[in-house]
Scaffold this motif. Structure first.
Motif, PDB file in Angstrom:
ATOM      1  N   GLU A   1       0.845  -1.176   0.000  1.00 43.75           N
ATOM      2  CA  GLU A   1       0.000   0.000   0.000  1.00 43.75           C
ATOM      3  C   GLU A   1       0.881   1.227   0.000  1.00 43.75           C
ATOM      4  OE1 GLU A   1      -3.194   1.881  -0.578  1.00 43.75           O
ATOM      5  OE2 GLU A   1      -3.527  -0.201  -0.110  1.00 43.75           O
ATOM      6  N   TYR A  98      -6.883  -4.693  -7.229  1.00 47.02           N
ATOM      7  CA  TYR A  98      -6.152  -4.346  -6.009  1.00 47.02           C
ATOM      8  C   TYR A  98      -5.519  -5.557  -5.341  1.00 47.02           C
ATOM      9  CZ  TYR A  98      -7.331   0.540  -6.289  1.00 47.02           C
ATOM     10  OH  TYR A  98      -7.410   1.849  -6.702  1.00 47.02           O
ATOM     11  N   TYR A 102      -1.672  -5.518  -4.314  1.00 46.52           N
ATOM     12  CA  TYR A 102      -1.224  -5.756  -2.942  1.00 46.52           C
ATOM     13  C   TYR A 102      -0.301  -6.967  -2.865  1.00 46.52           C
ATOM     14  CZ  TYR A 102      -4.979  -2.521  -1.663  1.00 46.52           C
ATOM     15  OH  TYR A 102      -5.790  -1.433  -1.552  1.00 46.52           O
TER      16      TYR A 102
END
Length: 125
Positions: A1, A98, A102
């Motif tokens: 992140e 995502y 990640y």
């Protein structure tokens, strides 16, 4: 992140502590539950609210910013689903994007995306 989540910045001391953490814990939920959480957090009260048009425009703008990473065709599909009110399809597309991002950050242990990180850590999944 990253140190930013949307337009919000994570305080520097908190971000520094996260980057130095020796252990990353992955909380696993079924995709259906994750989609429901996203719909509750991002769609409920907005898509059908008094400022629905403005909300949709902001959401589209956010998705379009991913064109370089997702590709124009995929962004077009997501925007079309959004305009059709198929927010579950939008949530699934964003989860897949995502999750890959990640996972790449975790895999390089440095979180830079370069693959050259040196942070000693382990992924517990």
């Amino acid at each position: 992140e990253d140190s930013h989540i949307g337009h919000v910045s994570v305080p520097k001391p908190v971000y520094a502590a996260l980057r130095c953490a020796p252990l990353v814990v992955r909380v696993s939920l079924p995709e259906q539950a994750r989609v429901r959480l996203l719909l509750d957090d991002y769609v409920a009260g907005h898509a059908d609210g008094p400022a629905a048009g403005e909300w949709l425009a902001r959401m589209e703008e956010s998705v379009r910013k991913l064109t370089k990473r997702l590709g124009a065709a995929r962004v077009g599909e997501v925007v079309a689903a959004m305009r059709a009110g198929d927010f579950s399809a939008v949530a699934v597309a964003m989860l897949h994007y995502y999750d890959k991002l990640y996972d790449a950050h975790l895999a390089n242990h440095g979180g830079t995306g370069s693959g050259g990180g040196s942070r000693a850590g382990r992924l517990v999944g």
